[in-house]
Design a protein around this motif. Structure first.
Motif, PDB file in Angstrom:
ATOM      1  N   LYS A  67       0.379  -1.391  -0.170  1.00 58.24           N
ATOM      2  CA  LYS A  67       0.286   0.596   0.249  1.00 58.24           C
ATOM      3  C   LYS A  67       0.993   1.162  -0.149  1.00 58.24           C
ATOM      4  CE  LYS A  67      -4.343  -2.228   0.507  1.00 58.24           C
ATOM      5  NZ  LYS A  67      -4.751  -1.656  -0.669  1.00 58.24           N
ATOM      6  N   LEU A  68       1.966   1.121   0.822  1.00 56.27           N
ATOM      7  CA  LEU A  68       3.118   2.147   0.681  1.00 56.27           C
ATOM      8  C   LEU A  68       2.835   2.331  -0.778  1.00 56.27           C
ATOM      9  CD1 LEU A  68       4.135   4.634   2.532  1.00 56.27           C
ATOM     10  CD2 LEU A  68       6.228   3.054   3.285  1.00 56.27           C
ATOM     11  N   GLY A  69       4.266   1.933  -0.987  1.00 50.03           N
ATOM     12  CA  GLY A  69       4.434   1.923  -2.464  1.00 50.03           C
ATOM     13  C   GLY A  69       3.917   2.029  -3.282  1.00 50.03           C
ATOM     14  N   ASP A  70       2.297   1.951  -3.724  1.00 52.80           N
ATOM     15  CA  ASP A  70       1.522   2.294  -4.429  1.00 52.80           C
ATOM     16  C   ASP A  70       0.876   3.751  -4.478  1.00 52.80           C
ATOM     17  OD1 ASP A  70       1.098  -0.650  -5.274  1.00 52.80           O
ATOM     18  OD2 ASP A  70      -0.631  -1.126  -3.767  1.00 52.80           O
ATOM     19  N   ALA A  71       0.952   3.755  -2.869  1.00 51.62           N
ATOM     20  CA  ALA A  71       0.272   6.001  -2.681  1.00 51.62           C
ATOM     21  C   ALA A  71       1.583   6.426  -2.824  1.00 51.62           C
ATOM     22  CB  ALA A  71       0.411   5.715  -1.172  1.00 51.62           C
ATOM     23  N   ARG A  72       3.377   5.979  -2.942  1.00 48.69           N
ATOM     24  CA  ARG A  72       4.001   6.858  -3.867  1.00 48.69           C
ATOM     25  C   ARG A  72       3.893   6.754  -5.203  1.00 48.69           C
ATOM     26  NH1 ARG A  72       8.852   4.692   0.532  1.00 48.69           N
ATOM     27  NH2 ARG A  72       8.099   6.182   2.397  1.00 48.69           N
TER      28      ARG A  72
ATOM     29  N   GLY B 161      10.312   6.314  -5.046  1.00 48.42           N
ATOM     30  CA  GLY B 161      10.459   5.860  -3.529  1.00 48.42           C
ATOM     31  C   GLY B 161       9.855   4.861  -3.254  1.00 48.42           C
ATOM     32  N   ALA B 162       8.350   4.937  -4.895  1.00 49.21           N
ATOM     33  CA  ALA B 162       7.803   3.300  -4.823  1.00 49.21           C
ATOM     34  C   ALA B 162       9.124   1.873  -4.435  1.00 49.21           C
ATOM     35  CB  ALA B 162       6.741   3.809  -5.911  1.00 49.21           C
ATOM     36  N   ILE B 163       9.609   2.043  -5.979  1.00 46.93           N
ATOM     37  CA  ILE B 163      10.366   1.051  -5.878  1.00 46.93           C
ATOM     38  C   ILE B 163      11.442   0.602  -4.800  1.00 46.93           C
ATOM     39  CG2 ILE B 163      12.304   0.099  -7.287  1.00 46.93           C
ATOM     40  CD1 ILE B 163      11.439   2.162  -9.658  1.00 46.93           C
ATOM     41  N   ASP B 164      11.812   0.890  -4.272  1.00 46.12           N
ATOM     42  CA  ASP B 164      12.447   1.138  -2.725  1.00 46.12           C
ATOM     43  C   ASP B 164      12.022   0.810  -1.591  1.00 46.12           C
ATOM     44  OD1 ASP B 164      14.491   3.229  -3.761  1.00 46.12           O
ATOM     45  OD2 ASP B 164      14.209   4.513  -2.667  1.00 46.12           O
ATOM     46  N   THR B 165      10.303   1.326  -1.208  1.00 51.85           N
ATOM     47  CA  THR B 165       9.552   0.580  -0.930  1.00 51.85           C
ATOM     48  C   THR B 165       8.960  -1.177  -0.933  1.00 51.85           C
ATOM     49  OG1 THR B 165       7.764   2.684  -0.289  1.00 51.85           O
ATOM     50  CG2 THR B 165       7.312   0.772   0.806  1.00 51.85           C
ATOM     51  N   TYR B 166       9.390  -1.141  -2.236  1.00 50.34           N
ATOM     52  CA  TYR B 166       8.551  -2.896  -2.886  1.00 50.34           C
ATOM     53  C   TYR B 166       9.837  -3.755  -2.810  1.00 50.34           C
ATOM     54  CZ  TYR B 166       4.609  -1.271  -5.933  1.00 50.34           C
ATOM     55  OH  TYR B 166       3.448   0.058  -5.414  1.00 50.34           O
ATOM     56  N   ASN B 167      10.562  -2.906  -3.103  1.00 46.42           N
ATOM     57  CA  ASN B 167      12.162  -3.643  -2.256  1.00 46.42           C
ATOM     58  C   ASN B 167      11.881  -4.066  -1.047  1.00 46.42           C
ATOM     59  OD1 ASN B 167      13.485  -3.544  -5.376  1.00 46.42           O
ATOM     60  ND2 ASN B 167      15.016  -1.886  -4.789  1.00 46.42           N
TER      61      ASN B 167
ATOM     62  N   ARG C 218       4.352  -4.828  -9.110  1.00 45.27           N
ATOM     63  CA  ARG C 218       4.099  -3.125  -8.399  1.00 45.27           C
ATOM     64  C   ARG C 218       5.791  -2.625  -9.535  1.00 45.27           C
ATOM     65  NH1 ARG C 218      -0.229  -5.873  -6.230  1.00 45.27           N
ATOM     66  NH2 ARG C 218      -1.137  -4.054  -4.687  1.00 45.27           N
ATOM     67  N   ARG C 219       7.164  -3.296  -8.909  1.00 50.30           N
ATOM     68  CA  ARG C 219       8.034  -2.666  -8.811  1.00 50.30           C
ATOM     69  C   ARG C 219       8.543  -2.505 -10.502  1.00 50.30           C
ATOM     70  NH1 ARG C 219      13.468  -5.277  -7.280  1.00 50.30           N
ATOM     71  NH2 ARG C 219      12.932  -6.505  -8.652  1.00 50.30           N
ATOM     72  N   GLY C 220       7.488  -3.386 -11.113  1.00 49.78           N
ATOM     73  CA  GLY C 220       7.724  -3.605 -12.829  1.00 49.78           C
ATOM     74  C   GLY C 220       7.198  -2.403 -13.722  1.00 49.78           C
ATOM     75  N   VAL C 221       5.676  -2.466 -13.070  1.00 47.20           N
ATOM     76  CA  VAL C 221       5.518  -1.442 -13.147  1.00 47.20           C
ATOM     77  C   VAL C 221       5.827   0.280 -12.828  1.00 47.20           C
ATOM     78  CG1 VAL C 221       3.001   0.626 -13.169  1.00 47.20           C
ATOM     79  CG2 VAL C 221       2.960  -1.946 -12.814  1.00 47.20           C
TER      80      VAL C 221
END
Length: 779
Positions: free
Chosen positions: A469-474, A482-488, A503-506
């Motif tokens: 959810k945090l990655g999606d919000a970013r 920032g989203a990629i870092d969160t997904y990692n 999600r990281r791919g997107v």
């Protein structure tokens, strides 16, 4: 209170009778003195046979019978004495004692009262009449008698003790403690007195003071099982469940038959989260009292806490069987289990019964509301949650669930208020943070959403859902790195969770890292060869760089695995990229079949209609998109595109303005507004918007392409070449960027060869007009 009987072997004057009866009475008296009561009874009986009118013989035999605990025989003899000599004062007193030992307290009180007419200042008679009244639960009368006895013999400590007990029995524990204090001063080593005072303090909820007295009582008498038992209760009331468990076990060691002991031990274990241990003790309690409905209820709750819903339900059914009309708590608890088992109708029936029995049962309203909500009866569910909150404004669950209803009915402001209230009441309510974050996301308050998801992670650092959810919000905030870092971070917790890779791919594709995005989608397909989401997103990625045939193949593969809204949206977009707008509309229609409220399907379908052109149909779709998601600024972006396609650049700019007002960081809104301004020959305004688009999103490849076109138009060939180069660095398959850079380079004689190579690359990527340019400029 113990029964007190003082039977005295008194030798009273002997009236003149036949010599033989008198001889037997004297012989009986002699045997009484040496406590040979059975021998004495025989002598008194012989005397009665000789003279059945001898009151003394009956009186002495009554006393002797009382001393061998033949209280019925004693009562008969005392009664016969009274028949023969009604003014015999002591006989009423002693018969009262016998009645007391037979637990015939009303008769005892009557006899004590008669005795007091003869001896009005006898403290013992007041004392024992007080005891009898206490046993009749006439504590007021008992206290009055104890008061009278204390007036006569103020130094009799027993009177203070028993008056204290009577005061405790009538609920006046503060006054009882005063009596116990007086008694303890005279008997500081009396375990019983400390025990009594401890119980009085506990009744006044002075649990710490009670424990101090229980400690003293136990130190003076380590075998007092009740003291351990009630000290355990006091500790339990203070939340010291482990200490209570130790005390209950000591009580069991001393007296395992104490009433409700195993139940209280089980309760303490439940409170200490030892549900398995609680089940063992509830079972022992049930063995002692198999008809006790509450025990089945409590064991059922313990089973439920251990996830054994089958046994939990069986116990609750038994509790209800034992008390079908008077046990609403069991119905309420069973309603909760039925709700968890998705038996929503049964849950509603049980909650109805609980509410009928107690219309103030806020938990039953909440369970009934949740069940109605699950059955899509949101109006009735909302009414029940309102009732639950009205009855208990501290019910965080009801606020949370009411927030869900408001969220579903698009009352996002109301939903946020309810989630906030739930969190205020319960600061560790992680589900409420998650849902509030979701609503903040839907209202485009991405910063607040990210804060909520971060709070979840602060409390639950391994919450995969929170990382997603945090990655999606970013990502929605267009902070793709920032989203990629969160997904990692989430992927490190669970490398098998392919949602992080997708999600990281997107997010990588949004940054122009098409190769990195493709690697992520391919990795998902190696883990899960049937991942519809991976196929669809890889297809969407291919469409982005013009490989529409590959895109259609992947997206259709994904749809064959799992037909879903997003897949049809991607399919429609790919068809639109091939200018198959009718096919695109068909795909968007299928997305709407799955979700009639899909704002994206409406505005993508509107774009295709605009390209047919079907301007009226397009605007109708954009209107529906707005109605379904008025917080989505992209609706205004695409509505602007439609108006631009209809040659209405001025109104297109107004739509882009609205999108920018809603989200000043929307790079695409600046990009398309710049295109419209360029169309209206506002070149300075267009350049400013292109710059803003790139500043908001340095990975916006089309912003570089369009700005390059503007620079090319303004004869800034070097600046144009740099922008096209930037676009190509973001997407090495962007054929339009190669074509435009090639055309500019050809105009710069020193770079003509590189320009022809750029045109060749554009043609290689499928741009037919590139080969026409090669024929004209490169041969």
């Amino acid at each position: 209170m113990g029964k007190l009987l003082l039977v005295l072997s008194l030798i009273l004057p002997i009236w003149a009778i036949a010599q033989t009866a008198d001889t037997y009475i004297q012989a009986g008296n002699a045997k009484d003195k040496i406590k040979n009561y059975n021998g004495a009874i025989q002598d008194y009986t012989r005397a009665i046979r000789m003279d059945s009118t001898n009151a003394n013989a009956y009186y002495y035999r009554a006393n002797a019978r009382a001393n061998v605990q033949d209280y019925n025989g004693a009562v008969k003899d005392f009664t016969q004495t009274i028949r023969l000599k009604s003014d015999y004062a002591d006989v009423y007193y002693y018969r009262a004692n016998a009645y007391s030992n037979l637990e015939q307290y009303e008769d005892a009180v009557q006899d004590y009262s008669t005795a007091l007419r003869y001896k009005p200042n006898n403290a013992d008679i007041y004392h024992y009449r007080a005891n009898a009244k206490a046993n009749l639960k006439d504590n007021v009368g008992a206290i009055a008698d104890f008061n009278k006895a204390i007036e006569i013999t103020p130094n009799n400590i027993d009177l203070y003790i028993y008056r204290g007990v009577a005061k405790s029995n009538m609920g006046d524990n503060a006054a009882a403690i005063v009596d116990y204090d007086r008694a303890i001063k005279s008997r500081p080593n009396s375990s019983e007195l400390f025990y009594y005072r401890a119980n009085a303090k506990a009744a006044l909820k002075n649990y710490n003071g009670a424990i101090v007295d229980f400690d003293k009582a136990i130190a003076l008498n380590p075998h007092n099982a009740e003291a351990f038992y009630y000290r355990g209760n006091a500790k339990s009331n203070l939340g010291n469940n482990q200490g209570a468990i130790v005390d209950y076990n000591n009580a069991i060691r001393l007296n395992p038959k104490l009433s409700e002991l195993y139940q209280y031990l089980a309760n303490a274990k439940t409170n200490a989260s030892d549900n398995k241990g609680a089940i063992v003790d509830y079972t022992k309690a049930i063995n002692q009292d198999p008809k006790n409905a509450e025990l089945y209820l409590r064991r059922g709750v313990a089973y439920y806490n251990t996830k054994d819903k089958v046994k939990a339900l069986a116990d609750l059914n038994k509790a209800i069987e034992l008390q079908p009309e008077t046990f609403p708590e069991a119905y309420r608890t069973r309603a909760g289990i039925r709700y968890d088992n998705k038996d929503y109708g049964g849950a509603i029936d049980d909650a109805d019964f609980a509410i009928k029995s107690d219309d103030k049962d806020e938990s039953a309203y909440a369970t009934r509301a949740a069940s109605k909500y699950a059955l899509k009866d949101t109006t009735a569910a909302l009414a029940d949650f309102n009732s639950s909150i009205q009855l208990n404004p501290r019910n965080s669950y009801s606020y949370y669930m009411r927030g869900n209803i408001k969220r579903d009915t698009k009352d996002f402001h109301g939903a946020i208020e309810d989630y906030t209230q739930a969190i205020t009441i319960r600061p560790d309510y992680l589900d409420a943070y998650l849902e509030r974050g979701n609503v903040y996301t839907r209202t485009r308050n991405f910063s607040a959403a990210a804060q909520d998801y971060q709070r979840v992670l602060n409390n639950s650092p391994r919450s995969e859902e929170a990382y997603l959810k945090l990655g999606d919000a970013r990502a929605l905030f267009r902070d793709y790195q920032g989203a990629i870092d969160t997904y990692n971070l989430g992927f490190k917790i669970n490398p098998k969770n392919t949602a992080f890779l997708i999600r990281r791919g997107v997010a990588k594709s949004k940054l122009g890292d098409t190769q990195g995005a493709a690697r992520d989608f391919n990795q998902v397909l190696r883990i899960d060869t049937g991942s519809a989401e991976a196929y669809q997103n890889r297809g969407n990625l291919k469409a982005g760089y013009g490989d529409y045939e590959g895109a259609l193949a992947d997206i259709n593969k994904g749809l064959s695995q799992k037909p879903n809204e997003e897949g049809y949206l991607f399919l429609g977009n790919a068809k639109a990229g091939l200018n198959d707008f009718l096919g695109a509309i068909d795909s968007y229609n299928k997305a709407l079949d799955l979700n009639t409220n899909s704002a994206k399907a409406y505005y993508f379908r509107g774009l295709s209609k605009a390209n047919l052109p079907d301007s009226l149909g397009a605007m109708d779709d954009f209107r529906k998109a707005y109605e379904n998601d008025p917080q989505d600024e992209d609706v205004f972006v695409y509505r602007g595109l439609a108006k631009f396609a209809l040659q209405d650049s001025i109104n297109a700019i107004q739509e882009y303005n609205t999108a920018i007002d809603m989200n000043p960081n929307n790079s695409d809104a600046y990009l398309y507004r710049a295109v419209a301004k360029f169309k209206l020959q506002d070149y300075r305004g267009a350049m400013m918007d292109y710059n803003n688009a790139i500043q908001m999103n340095p990975a916006n490849k089309m912003a570089f392409v369009r700005r390059g076109e503007l620079k090319e138009f303004q004869k800034d060939n070097r600046g144009a070449i740099d922008d096209y180069t930037s676009a190509i660095s973001l997407d090495t398959r962007l054929r339009m960027a190669y074509y435009r850079r090639g055309m500019v380079r050809i105009q710069v004689s020193a770079e003509k060869n590189n320009g022809c190579l750029d045109l060749s690359k554009a043609g290689e990527l499928g741009l037919r007009e590139a080969y026409d340019a090669i024929k004209k400029y490169c041969n």
